[in-house]
Design an enzyme around this catalytic site. Structure first.
Site, PDB file in Angstrom:
ATOM      1  N   SER A  32       0.663  -1.338   0.045  1.00 33.44           N
ATOM      2  CA  SER A  32      -0.196   0.211  -0.001  1.00 33.44           C
ATOM      3  C   SER A  32       0.658   1.400   0.122  1.00 33.44           C
ATOM      4  O   SER A  32       0.338   2.077  -0.587  1.00 33.44           O
ATOM      5  CB  SER A  32      -0.806  -0.018   1.323  1.00 33.44           C
ATOM      6  OG  SER A  32      -2.075  -0.957   0.855  1.00 33.44           O
ATOM      7  N   THR A  77      -5.450  -2.869   8.029  1.00 35.19           N
ATOM      8  CA  THR A  77      -5.202  -4.263   7.300  1.00 35.19           C
ATOM      9  C   THR A  77      -5.269  -5.237   8.605  1.00 35.19           C
ATOM     10  O   THR A  77      -5.558  -4.758   9.569  1.00 35.19           O
ATOM     11  CB  THR A  77      -4.294  -4.353   6.260  1.00 35.19           C
ATOM     12  OG1 THR A  77      -4.326  -5.709   5.841  1.00 35.19           O
ATOM     13  CG2 THR A  77      -2.913  -4.248   6.849  1.00 35.19           C
ATOM     14  N   LYS A  81      -9.300  -5.009  10.967  1.00 34.14           N
ATOM     15  CA  LYS A  81     -10.384  -4.553  10.149  1.00 34.14           C
ATOM     16  C   LYS A  81     -11.850  -4.593  10.944  1.00 34.14           C
ATOM     17  O   LYS A  81     -12.673  -3.482  10.766  1.00 34.14           O
ATOM     18  CB  LYS A  81     -10.570  -5.355   8.961  1.00 34.14           C
ATOM     19  CG  LYS A  81      -9.384  -5.121   7.960  1.00 34.14           C
ATOM     20  CD  LYS A  81      -9.837  -5.836   6.719  1.00 34.14           C
ATOM     21  CE  LYS A  81      -8.802  -5.533   5.786  1.00 34.14           C
ATOM     22  NZ  LYS A  81      -8.813  -5.893   4.247  1.00 34.14           N
ATOM     23  N   ASN A 102     -11.826  -0.959   6.281  1.00 32.90           N
ATOM     24  CA  ASN A 102     -10.324  -0.781   5.786  1.00 32.90           C
ATOM     25  C   ASN A 102      -9.857   0.328   5.371  1.00 32.90           C
ATOM     26  O   ASN A 102      -8.838   0.801   5.023  1.00 32.90           O
ATOM     27  CB  ASN A 102     -10.261  -1.891   4.550  1.00 32.90           C
ATOM     28  CG  ASN A 102     -10.653  -1.183   3.279  1.00 32.90           C
ATOM     29  OD1 ASN A 102     -11.640  -0.476   3.242  1.00 32.90           O
ATOM     30  ND2 ASN A 102     -10.159  -1.466   2.185  1.00 32.90           N
ATOM     31  N   ASP A 117     -13.134  -2.788   0.195  1.00 32.05           N
ATOM     32  CA  ASP A 117     -12.738  -3.835  -0.300  1.00 32.05           C
ATOM     33  C   ASP A 117     -13.905  -4.477  -1.238  1.00 32.05           C
ATOM     34  O   ASP A 117     -13.613  -5.037  -2.350  1.00 32.05           O
ATOM     35  CB  ASP A 117     -12.469  -5.090   0.644  1.00 32.05           C
ATOM     36  CG  ASP A 117     -11.152  -4.895   1.579  1.00 32.05           C
ATOM     37  OD1 ASP A 117     -10.221  -4.413   0.928  1.00 32.05           O
ATOM     38  OD2 ASP A 117     -11.138  -5.012   2.674  1.00 32.05           O
ATOM     39  N   ALA A 143     -16.791 -18.291   2.910  1.00 36.52           N
ATOM     40  CA  ALA A 143     -17.772 -17.602   3.915  1.00 36.52           C
ATOM     41  C   ALA A 143     -16.996 -16.786   5.075  1.00 36.52           C
ATOM     42  O   ALA A 143     -17.762 -16.667   6.017  1.00 36.52           O
ATOM     43  CB  ALA A 143     -19.047 -18.582   4.163  1.00 36.52           C
ATOM     44  N   GLY A 145     -14.349 -13.403   6.254  1.00 37.81           N
ATOM     45  CA  GLY A 145     -14.735 -11.749   6.196  1.00 37.81           C
ATOM     46  C   GLY A 145     -14.195 -11.454   4.940  1.00 37.81           C
ATOM     47  O   GLY A 145     -15.061 -10.323   4.526  1.00 37.81           O
ATOM     48  N   ALA A 146     -13.282 -11.744   3.863  1.00 34.06           N
ATOM     49  CA  ALA A 146     -13.399 -11.382   2.633  1.00 34.06           C
ATOM     50  C   ALA A 146     -14.598 -11.533   1.904  1.00 34.06           C
ATOM     51  O   ALA A 146     -15.188 -10.823   1.009  1.00 34.06           O
ATOM     52  CB  ALA A 146     -12.246 -12.266   1.718  1.00 34.06           C
ATOM     53  N   TYR A 238      -3.941 -12.895  -5.394  1.00 37.51           N
ATOM     54  CA  TYR A 238      -2.881 -12.023  -6.171  1.00 37.51           C
ATOM     55  C   TYR A 238      -1.501 -12.797  -6.140  1.00 37.51           C
ATOM     56  O   TYR A 238      -0.688 -12.231  -6.831  1.00 37.51           O
ATOM     57  CB  TYR A 238      -3.274 -10.698  -6.382  1.00 37.51           C
ATOM     58  CG  TYR A 238      -2.869  -9.998  -5.073  1.00 37.51           C
ATOM     59  CD1 TYR A 238      -3.827  -9.693  -4.081  1.00 37.51           C
ATOM     60  CD2 TYR A 238      -1.451  -9.621  -4.873  1.00 37.51           C
ATOM     61  CE1 TYR A 238      -3.495  -8.904  -3.009  1.00 37.51           C
ATOM     62  CE2 TYR A 238      -1.162  -8.713  -3.774  1.00 37.51           C
ATOM     63  CZ  TYR A 238      -2.109  -8.539  -2.887  1.00 37.51           C
ATOM     64  OH  TYR A 238      -1.733  -7.669  -1.773  1.00 37.51           O
TER      65      TYR A 238
HETATM   66  P1  ATR Z   1     -10.786 -14.161   5.351  1.00 35.31           P
HETATM   67  O1  ATR Z   1     -10.749 -12.955   6.048  1.00 35.31           O
HETATM   68  O2  ATR Z   1      -9.609 -14.072   4.418  1.00 35.31           O
HETATM   69  O3  ATR Z   1     -11.892 -14.392   4.395  1.00 35.31           O
HETATM   70  P2  ATR Z   1     -11.539 -15.881   7.339  1.00 35.31           P
HETATM   71  O4  ATR Z   1     -12.590 -15.131   8.032  1.00 35.31           O
HETATM   72  O5  ATR Z   1     -10.405 -16.856   8.251  1.00 35.31           O
HETATM   73  O6  ATR Z   1     -10.434 -15.124   6.461  1.00 35.31           O
HETATM   74  O7  ATR Z   1     -12.188 -16.986   6.152  1.00 35.31           O
HETATM   75  C1  ATR Z   1     -11.537 -18.053   5.361  1.00 35.31           C
HETATM   76  C2  ATR Z   1     -12.479 -18.600   4.554  1.00 35.31           C
HETATM   77  O8  ATR Z   1     -11.686 -19.399   3.520  1.00 35.31           O
HETATM   78  C3  ATR Z   1     -13.499 -19.425   5.248  1.00 35.31           C
HETATM   79  O9  ATR Z   1     -14.685 -19.423   4.463  1.00 35.31           O
HETATM   80  C4  ATR Z   1     -12.696 -20.759   5.203  1.00 35.31           C
HETATM   81  O10 ATR Z   1     -13.639 -21.973   5.374  1.00 35.31           O
HETATM   82  P3  ATR Z   1     -14.375 -22.447   6.748  1.00 35.31           P
HETATM   83  O11 ATR Z   1     -15.211 -21.463   7.082  1.00 35.31           O
HETATM   84  O12 ATR Z   1     -14.958 -23.932   6.347  1.00 35.31           O
HETATM   85  O13 ATR Z   1     -13.358 -22.480   7.775  1.00 35.31           O
HETATM   86  C5  ATR Z   1     -12.134 -20.817   4.025  1.00 35.31           C
HETATM   87  N1  ATR Z   1     -10.984 -21.690   3.819  1.00 35.31           N
HETATM   88  C6  ATR Z   1      -9.842 -21.274   4.067  1.00 35.31           C
HETATM   89  N2  ATR Z   1      -8.925 -22.314   3.702  1.00 35.31           N
HETATM   90  C7  ATR Z   1      -9.391 -23.199   2.960  1.00 35.31           C
HETATM   91  C8  ATR Z   1      -9.191 -24.322   2.189  1.00 35.31           C
HETATM   92  N3  ATR Z   1      -7.911 -24.957   2.145  1.00 35.31           N
HETATM   93  N4  ATR Z   1     -10.292 -25.009   1.373  1.00 35.31           N
HETATM   94  C9  ATR Z   1     -11.480 -24.464   1.608  1.00 35.31           C
HETATM   95  N5  ATR Z   1     -11.881 -23.494   2.243  1.00 35.31           N
HETATM   96  C10 ATR Z   1     -11.031 -22.654   2.800  1.00 35.31           C
END
Ligand code: ATR
Length: 294
Positions: A32, A77, A81, A102, A117, A143, A145-146, A238
């Site tokens: 950034s 970040t 957040k 963010n 975002d 599902a 945060g992103a 990315y």
């Molecule tokens: P972020 O803010 O980056 O989205 P997060 O809130 O920890 O991080 O969410 C990660 C998401 O990626 C979740 O949907 C997670 O699935 P679970 O809810 O079942 O934990 C998913 N995820 C992370 N690694 C994964 C993988 N190797 N295969 C499938 N889903 C994955």
């Protein structure tokens, strides 16, 4: 060459230079400062943008310091957040819906939280992939945060249907229920992914699967041949810029959209909130690509 240097140099620092920055823990990997610094220089805005390593126990002190110093604003970040929201004076409805901030803008003595975002992702998808979202069937993998920010932004675009597919189905269900009632939607587990892909126009990976160093991983074991030829495969990862999911989707005849644009456009929206000017997106992209290569 000389001219480019002059344009990049921007105004010298003086007693009117406004301070911006990004806070996170860790923060030294952030692109950034390079990206927003270039944006300020490119547009001749008298501002600097720095990276601050702020730990969770110092968020309140940072917010107070930002007010006291009259910072123009700052980005937030991982992992702050959500936690930063308790230290702000106002939260924009988009950030409220996303459950995360963010971008913070200072107006007078008030700190106002935004989330760029999700809108940044949607702008990137529309402008870079030329995708029309109204009336489209969209599958979102993940599902977390992103996914939340992206889904709330997608929900504003009048899609025909959104399916949220997650390893943990209960999280997909909770997220689906948080979306506006008028959006047709379904919460699914990995077993339903193949069927959901068959009539999807756009499939978006919001998980970290495929991110370096796990570049062999496919989100939820997706097989690109399940998608319709001509459908759009989109990945928010990315690093690498072309994930295995995108490479396989391209071989299956899909259009692809990588995650770099989301990063660039979230920064572009932040710049626009802070300055009221259009962001120099092409210059920002050039700087990020150069920084990633280092
Ligand atoms: P972020 O803010 O980056 O989205 P997060 O809130 O920890 O991080 O969410 C990660 C998401 O990626 C979740 O949907 C997670 O699935 P679970 O809810 O079942 O934990 C998913 N995820 C992370 N690694 C994964 C993988 N190797 N295969 C499938 N889903 C994955």
């Amino acid at each position: 060459m000389k001219q480019t240097f002059a344009a990049e140099a921007g105004p010298a620092i003086d007693s009117r230079t406004v301070l911006y920055g990004v806070i996170g823990d860790p923060i030294r990997h952030s692109k950034s400062p390079a990206m927003l610094g270039r944006a300020f220089r490119e547009t001749g805005v008298n501002a600097v943008y720095l990276a601050f390593h702020v730990t969770a126990d110092r968020l309140a002190a940072f917010a107070e310091g930002a007010r006291a110093m009259g910072m123009g604003g700052f980005n937030v970040t991982i992992p702050h957040k959500t936690a930063i929201m308790a230290h702000l004076d106002m939260i924009d409805p988009t950030a409220e819906a996303a459950g995360a901030v963010n971008t913070v803008v200072r107006r007078e003595d008030k700190l106002i939280g935004f989330n760029t975002d999700g809108p940044g992702y949607v702008r990137s998808l529309k402008e870079e992939a030329g995708v029309e979202l109204a009336g489209r069937r969209i599958v979102v993998l993940g599902a977390g945060g992103a996914a939340r920010g992206i889904l709330h932004a997608l929900a504003q675009e009048e899609p025909a249907h959104i399916a949220i597919v997650n390893r943990t189905a209960a999280r997909a269900e909770a997220l689906a229920q948080s979306l506006p009632a008028d959006v047709p939607k379904a919460a699914l587990g990995p077993d339903d992914l193949r069927e959901a892909c068959a009539d999807a126009d756009i499939v978006i990976n919001t998980t970290s699967a495929g991110m370096s160093p796990n570049t062999d991983e496919l989100p939820l074991g997706i097989d690109a041949s399940w998608m319709k030829p001509g459908a759009v495969a989109s990945d928010i990862v990315y690093n690498p810029m072309r994930t295995r999911f995108l490479e396989e989707a391209e071989r299956a005849g899909c259009r692809t959209h990588g995650g770099l644009g989301m990063f660039i456009y979230q920064g572009a929206y932040a710049f626009e909130y802070w300055t009221g000017q259009a962001a120099p997106v092409a210059a920002m992209r050039e700087t990020v690509i150069r920084a990633l290569g280092q």
